[in-house]
Design a protein around this motif. Structure first.
Motif, PDB file in Angstrom:
ATOM      1  N   ASP A  52       3.056  18.115  18.413  1.00 25.01           N
ATOM      2  CA  ASP A  52       3.169  17.169  18.957  1.00 25.01           C
ATOM      3  C   ASP A  52       3.287  15.915  19.627  1.00 25.01           C
ATOM      4  N   GLY A  53       3.260  15.078  18.094  1.00 22.03           N
ATOM      5  CA  GLY A  53       3.561  13.943  17.106  1.00 22.03           C
ATOM      6  C   GLY A  53       2.525  12.773  17.327  1.00 22.03           C
ATOM      7  N   HIS A  54       0.992  13.166  18.313  1.00 14.85           N
ATOM      8  CA  HIS A  54       0.277  12.953  17.329  1.00 14.85           C
ATOM      9  C   HIS A  54      -0.579  13.259  15.504  1.00 14.85           C
ATOM     10  N   GLU A  55      -0.669  11.669  16.012  1.00 13.93           N
ATOM     11  CA  GLU A  55      -1.636  11.777  13.902  1.00 13.93           C
ATOM     12  C   GLU A  55      -2.777  12.237  14.066  1.00 13.93           C
ATOM     13  N   VAL A  56      -3.000  13.383  12.882  1.00 15.39           N
ATOM     14  CA  VAL A  56      -4.331  14.178  12.681  1.00 15.39           C
ATOM     15  C   VAL A  56      -4.833  13.280  11.533  1.00 15.39           C
ATOM     16  N   SER A  57      -4.581  13.327  10.868  1.00  9.74           N
ATOM     17  CA  SER A  57      -5.291  12.197   9.968  1.00  9.74           C
ATOM     18  C   SER A  57      -4.636  11.628   8.426  1.00  9.74           C
ATOM     19  N   PHE A  58      -5.126  11.028   8.148  1.00  4.65           N
ATOM     20  CA  PHE A  58      -4.185   9.161   7.521  1.00  4.65           C
ATOM     21  C   PHE A  58      -4.913   8.865   6.352  1.00  4.65           C
ATOM     22  N   ALA A  59      -4.807   8.517   5.085  1.00  2.67           N
ATOM     23  CA  ALA A  59      -4.705   8.062   4.306  1.00  2.67           C
ATOM     24  C   ALA A  59      -3.822   6.920   3.773  1.00  2.67           C
ATOM     25  N   GLN A  60      -5.093   5.933   2.829  1.00  3.95           N
ATOM     26  CA  GLN A  60      -4.201   5.300   2.671  1.00  3.95           C
ATOM     27  C   GLN A  60      -5.172   4.475   1.326  1.00  3.95           C
TER      28      GLN A  60
ATOM     29  N   LYS B  82       0.763   2.975  16.292  1.00  2.00           N
ATOM     30  CA  LYS B  82       1.528   1.903  15.994  1.00  2.00           C
ATOM     31  C   LYS B  82       2.102   2.379  14.162  1.00  2.00           C
ATOM     32  N   GLU B  83       1.816   3.305  14.129  1.00  2.00           N
ATOM     33  CA  GLU B  83       2.579   3.829  12.548  1.00  2.00           C
ATOM     34  C   GLU B  83       3.805   3.944  12.371  1.00  2.00           C
ATOM     35  N   ALA B  84       4.405   3.705  13.325  1.00  3.41           N
ATOM     36  CA  ALA B  84       6.067   4.554  13.605  1.00  3.41           C
ATOM     37  C   ALA B  84       7.025   4.313  12.470  1.00  3.41           C
ATOM     38  N   THR B  85       7.106   3.557  11.711  1.00  7.93           N
ATOM     39  CA  THR B  85       7.417   4.137  10.100  1.00  7.93           C
ATOM     40  C   THR B  85       7.452   5.635   9.577  1.00  7.93           C
ATOM     41  N   SER B  86       5.787   6.005  10.154  1.00  7.65           N
ATOM     42  CA  SER B  86       5.717   7.189   9.500  1.00  7.65           C
ATOM     43  C   SER B  86       6.249   8.302  11.074  1.00  7.65           C
TER      44      SER B  86
ATOM     45  N   SER C 134       1.158  -0.717   0.345  1.00 10.64           N
ATOM     46  CA  SER C 134       0.456   0.187  -0.131  1.00 10.64           C
ATOM     47  C   SER C 134       0.621   1.352   0.070  1.00 10.64           C
ATOM     48  N   GLY C 135       0.397   2.211  -0.369  1.00  9.12           N
ATOM     49  CA  GLY C 135       0.801   3.338  -0.024  1.00  9.12           C
ATOM     50  C   GLY C 135      -0.091   4.845   0.827  1.00  9.12           C
ATOM     51  N   LYS C 136       1.155   5.387   1.346  1.00 11.78           N
ATOM     52  CA  LYS C 136      -0.051   5.778   2.489  1.00 11.78           C
ATOM     53  C   LYS C 136       0.130   7.508   2.471  1.00 11.78           C
ATOM     54  N   ALA C 137      -0.049   8.167   3.450  1.00 14.37           N
ATOM     55  CA  ALA C 137      -0.010   9.430   3.813  1.00 14.37           C
ATOM     56  C   ALA C 137      -0.304   9.560   5.109  1.00 14.37           C
ATOM     57  N   VAL C 138       0.479  10.503   5.737  1.00 13.35           N
ATOM     58  CA  VAL C 138      -0.144  10.373   7.629  1.00 13.35           C
ATOM     59  C   VAL C 138       0.675  12.154   7.254  1.00 13.35           C
TER      60      VAL C 138
END
Length: 521
Positions: free
Chosen positions: A25-33, A444-448, A16-20
């Motif tokens: 503060d290191g919080h995930e705001v949005s995610f598309a995969q 969990k999306e540690a790579t991003s 897959s491809g994704k944008a995060v």
């Protein structure tokens, strides 16, 4: 939100491809995969193609979707970076047009690997560059020269896939040590291209891009990229790198002696060291880590995430439909089913990936064995799910034992991240198989997240990676092993190893088709 700043990362994975988007503060705001499947060339057995045009379209759509979902004004993006699978490469002509590209597990260069093995250079390449010949770049260049000579004549530059994303964003072709070292053309100790390997493997000269450490600004988002992605023209483009190394950083594993298990499409059991660990038996691979003077050695669990995806789509249609209707993760429903099955899966054995052995890297035909046909309630779908989960843990444990052997140390704790760490069952199975506490971070999306840390350091948000880890990495839960179950699992693990070794004979003799076999094996 108008006064806040953000970081955007792009990841090119095997499935897959994704944008995060992260806030400061290191919080995930949005995610598309968006998931994808590999393309093959039927006339070239083992081939897989990386379609740069199609992939860029998918990634651009992910970026736009992530910005829209988060309600993000593109002018508030501090910087953008990329991560990707390793080993895959992109070649360019003199006008910087992509003319050839493949993902990590392209295995068409079978004859070329055999020819290079006959040259007696494989061990030397491994000692300098940390990996065996089978899926690194040198045999692929030889394949192109033999089968596509016109393409070979026009090669002006090469890059790895994460580098290609940066090129698409800003027009500059560079690499970093984490991605570049996965080419097999790097000198690990120098963290740069190896003239010795280039000469030994008779590779093209003067096509290798400059090397910049992660967190280096290399350009700005171009007008063309801005139109495609919705990013603001002029947004800083900062080097990220290879997915596993960034995942280690994103879980706080950036010091020698740290251990982690990255559970994505592939599973990597990894240990960090302050000098390259080179296995005299040529089993795991060693690559440059994110920080200078650090390296990581890993054993790969092959296509484990893809195996789970295959079972989800092939056998769990009811769970997938229920998940869509109730907005839940279908894998969570699969875990709830499998959690009712005792360790050992009522005797059902899953055979998929084998323990990593670079010199002889092959895997059995995917199979479930040992059903009790007189007891369908205790020998069915639930047992298969748990057996698949357990087989992944066995592979990871086998790789851990190899790393223990060559590093001389056994971890006291292992960090588990990636999609597989999102559930409640897989982390517990890993803890029970390992007999070691398993730490699962909040993100969990540690790579991003690790990629976002590179942007944060490069943009001046952090002084160094240590500060980024201290502020952004937090533990969600520690899964403690049940040592009685661990002792039972050691017996199951020993049994699994014997079965998979015998089962491989059927594939080696041509009666079954291996899940994957590296060129030259």
């Amino acid at each position: 939100m108008a006064d806040k700043f953000y970081i955007l990362t792009i990841d090119v994975g095997s499935g897959s491809g994704k944008a995060v988007v992260f806030d400061c503060d290191g919080h995930e705001v949005s995610f598309a995969q968006k998931e994808w499947s590999p393309k093959v060339l039927r006339q070239h057995p083992g081939s897989q193609v990386f379609d740069t045009q199609e992939t860029w379209g998918i990634l651009s759509a992910c970026i736009r979707e992530a910005l829209e979902e988060g309600g993000i004004n593109p002018s508030r993006i501090l910087g953008v970076s990329s991560s990707s699978m390793r080993e895959g490469m992109v070649l360019y002509d003199h006008e910087r047009r992509e003319i050839w590209a493949c993902p990590n597990i392209d295995a068409r260069a079978r004859e070329e690997v055999v020819e290079m093995l006959a040259m007696g250079i494989a061990e030397k390449v491994y000692q300098i560059g940390g990996d065996w010949l089978n899926i690194i770049s040198p045999p692929r260049f030889a394949w192109i020269q033999k089968h596509e000579p016109e393409t070979f004549k026009h090669i002006s530059c090469m890059s790895m896939i994460s580098d290609w994303v940066l090129f698409r964003l800003c027009g500059n072709i560079v690499t970093d040590p984490t991605a570049g070292s996965s080419s097999g053309i790097f000198d690990l100790r120098a963290r740069n291209w190896s003239e010795t390997i280039i000469e030994m493997c008779r590779l093209p000269k003067d096509i290798y891009p400059p090397v910049y450490e992660p967190a280096t600004e290399i350009g700005r988002v171009s007008e063309e990229a801005a139109q495609a992605t919705g990013l603001r023209q002029g947004t800083p483009v900062i080097t990220g790198g290879a997915d596993t190394q960034l995942a280690l950083l994103g879980t706080g594993n950036y010091k020698a002696g740290d251990w982690a298990l990255v559970g994505g499409t592939f599973w990597q059991t990894a240990v960090i060291s302050d000098s390259p660990l080179i296995d005299p038996s040529f089993r795991p691979r060693t690559l440059c880590h994110v920080l200078p003077n650090q390296w990581m050695t890993e054993g790969i669990g092959f296509l484990i995430g893809q195996q789970a995806r295959w079972f989800r789509d092939g056998f769990c249609q009811e769970e997938v439909q229920f998940a869509k209707e109730h907005a839940v993760d279908p894998y969570l429903l699969m875990e709830e089913i499998a959690a009712k099955v005792p360790p050992g899966s009522n005797g059902v054995i899953g055979l998929f990936s084998d323990i990593h052995n670079s010199k002889s890297w092959k895997h059995p035909s995917p199979s479930f064995l040992n059903f009790n046909i007189y007891s369908p309630r205790t020998s069915g779908k639930a047992e298969c799910i748990r057996a698949l989960w357990e087989s992944a843990a066995y592979v990871a444990y086998g790789n851990l034992l190899v790393l223990k052997e060559i590093s001389g140390a056994m971890p006291k704790q292992v960090t588990f991240c990636g999609g597989a760490a999102k559930g409640f069952l897989w982390p517990q199975i890993v803890a029970d198989v390992f007999g070691i506490p398993i730490r699962v971070p909040i993100v969990k999306e540690a790579t991003s997240l690790g990629c976002a840390m590179c942007v944060g350091v490069g943009a001046g948000l952090f002084k160094n990676y240590g500060q980024a880890v201290a502020r952004w990495v937090h533990t969600e839960k520690i899964f403690e092993p049940d040592m009685e179950i661990h002792r039972d699992y050691l017996e199951h693990f020993a049994r699994w190893r014997k079965v998979i070794a015998n089962f491989m004979d059927l594939a080696n003799d041509g009666f079954l088709t291996p899940m994957w076999r590296a060129p030259g094996t």
